[in-house]
Motif scaffolding. Structure first.
Motif, short mmCIF file in Angstrom:
data_model
loop_
_atom_site.label_atom_id
_atom_site.label_comp_id
_atom_site.label_asym_id
_atom_site.label_seq_id
_atom_site.Cartn_x
_atom_site.Cartn_y
_atom_site.Cartn_z
N VAL A 154 -45.25 -30.97 1.69
CA VAL A 154 -45.81 -29.64 1.92
C VAL A 154 -44.64 -28.67 1.86
O VAL A 154 -43.65 -28.83 2.59
CB VAL A 154 -46.49 -29.55 3.31
N HIS A 155 -44.74 -27.68 0.96
CA HIS A 155 -43.64 -26.72 0.87
C HIS A 155 -43.64 -25.79 2.08
O HIS A 155 -44.65 -25.63 2.74
CB HIS A 155 -43.75 -25.92 -0.43
N ARG A 156 -42.48 -25.21 2.35
CA ARG A 156 -42.44 -24.23 3.44
C ARG A 156 -43.39 -23.09 3.09
O ARG A 156 -43.47 -22.72 1.92
CB ARG A 156 -41.02 -23.71 3.62
N MET A 162 -50.56 -22.94 -0.15
CA MET A 162 -51.23 -24.20 -0.48
C MET A 162 -50.41 -25.04 -1.46
O MET A 162 -50.96 -25.89 -2.18
CB MET A 162 -52.66 -23.99 -0.97
N ASP A 163 -49.11 -24.82 -1.52
CA ASP A 163 -48.26 -25.65 -2.37
C ASP A 163 -47.96 -26.95 -1.63
O ASP A 163 -47.04 -27.04 -0.80
CB ASP A 163 -46.96 -24.91 -2.74
N ILE A 164 -48.79 -27.92 -1.91
CA ILE A 164 -48.67 -29.25 -1.31
C ILE A 164 -48.53 -30.20 -2.49
O ILE A 164 -49.39 -30.23 -3.37
CB ILE A 164 -49.93 -29.60 -0.48
N THR A 283 -41.92 -20.35 -8.01
CA THR A 283 -42.95 -21.05 -7.23
C THR A 283 -43.51 -22.24 -8.01
O THR A 283 -43.10 -22.51 -9.13
CB THR A 283 -44.13 -20.10 -6.90
N GLY A 284 -44.48 -22.90 -7.42
CA GLY A 284 -45.22 -23.99 -8.08
C GLY A 284 -44.31 -25.13 -8.47
O GLY A 284 -43.33 -25.43 -7.78
N SER A 285 -44.60 -25.75 -9.62
CA SER A 285 -43.85 -26.96 -10.00
C SER A 285 -42.42 -26.65 -10.40
O SER A 285 -41.60 -27.54 -10.55
CB SER A 285 -44.59 -27.71 -11.10
MN MN Z 1 -46.31 -27.92 -5.98
#
Ligand code: MN
Ligand code: PSU
Length: 330
Positions: A154-156, A162-164, A283-285
């Motif tokens: 789980v990202h900070r 919701m970046d999990i 952000t994201g991947s």
């Molecule tokens: Mn992600």
């Protein structure tokens, strides 16, 4: 078990496209001869991911490390199976040439999580598999153990972005034991542990009671269970398998003590890199590869050597577990 693996794949083809099955003899994944033979004889096999090669480390250290990790797996009695998608074909077990190609291509290769697999295959692309995609393929061909450096989490600020990482969901639905050094403090460690609980994942720390935090032996959070030997890990995997729990297991091995010292230096670099990622709106991947590369620059390579040391240690432990498991199953 290669025939078993292959027949499962054939069934999978029918299942995926009953109206238009892939022509006979054409497989949707390619298993190297060595890995296929080892699986059919019930010999220990360890799956290895490839994002760590393409996105986790620079060339040539990535190629050197990939070769050394495979060698450590062999020295400890198991067969390595590095997994990647090459020219649209998921490959289980790479040749040296294929490993080097991946290492040189680096970030030109697509970082491939579960959601990306079909698109990389359909477009004939090259994909470096993350933990989620590697688990998927390992499970498909019957490899029960997979070694990596660190898993996603789980990202900070994950509670609002919701970046999990899909790694956590994959652990919840794919019966593969993942050996890692825990998760980096670039992530929200307590929420990662909570999410793994929600997904029903057994998390076991190896020879310690605390969940490790990749560069440091301790995260400050207790691991839900503790295992102390390869045999204990093998019994855990077998129990989960016999019960058909169908969930993965995360075996978290702390970084070797020689490299603890660098942990604190790296921690301050992580804080700086996190701030830069926010400022540059990464952000994201893209976030994980950015943070890994930036932390490496900021620490003048200290983080890279610690990273290499812990991956090698995980390879040793993972191979020992694979050997114990195959003995248990005989
Ligand atoms: Mn992600
Ligand atoms: N954490 C690391 N090193 C890595 C990764 C994670 O310390 O190389 C890679 C792994 O392949 C992992 C992926 O599966 O990043 C997770 O990416 P994301 O956070 O985008 O889910």
């Amino acid at each position: 078990m290669a025939s078993w693996a292959l027949s499962r794949i054939t069934n999978l083809q029918k299942h995926l496209n009953p109206a238009n099955p892939t022509p006979k003899g054409e497989r949707i994944v390619k298993i190297s001869q060595e890995v296929s033979e080892a699986l059919s004889l019930g010999k220990p096999v360890v799956a290895l991911e490839s994002t760590i090669i393409s996105h986790g480390m620079p060339y040539p250290q990535n190629f050197e490390t990939a070769k050394e990790v495979e060698e450590i797996v062999r020295q400890n009695g198991a067969i390595p199976a590095t997994i990647a998608i090459l020219d649209g074909v998921p490959c289980i077990g790479l040749s040296l040439e294929e490993l080097e190609r991946l290492a040189i291509l680096g970030r030109k290769v697509r970082k491939t999580a579960r959601r990306d697999i079909a698109h990389v295959v359909a477009t004939g692309g090259n994909g470096a598999t993350t933990v989620s995609a590697t688990m998927f393929f390992a499970s498909m061909v019957g490899i029960p153990i997979f070694v990596t450096g660190g898993t996603g989490g789980v990202h900070r600020h994950g509670e609002s972005t919701m970046d999990i990482s899909s790694d956590l969901v994959e652990l919840g639905r794919t019966p593969v034991a993942v050996v890692s050094a825990g998760v980096k403090s670039i992530l929200d460690i307590p929420r990662t542990l909570e999410y793994l609980e929600t997904q029903g994942v057994c998390v076991a720390a190896y020879q310690t009671s605390q969940f490790p935090a990749f560069f440091t032996e301790k995260s400050g959070y207790k691991a839900p269970c503790r295992v102390d030997s390869p045999e204990e890990c093998a019994r855990l995997i077998e129990a989960s398998n016999n019960l058909t729990l169908r969930t993965g297991i995360l075996i978290a091995v702390p970084i070797p003590s020689k490299h603890f010292a660098s942990g604190n230096i790296i921690e301050s670099a992580i804080q700086k890199a996190l701030k830069e990622a926010r400022e540059q709106n990464i952000t994201g991947s893209d976030e994980t590869p950015f943070l890994l590369a930036r932390v490496n620059e900021l620490t003048g390579g200290t983080s890279l050597s610690a990273n290499i040391a812990l991956v090698k240690n995980n390879a040793r432990v993972g191979a020992q577990i694979a050997v114990s498991l195959s003995q248990l199953r005989q």
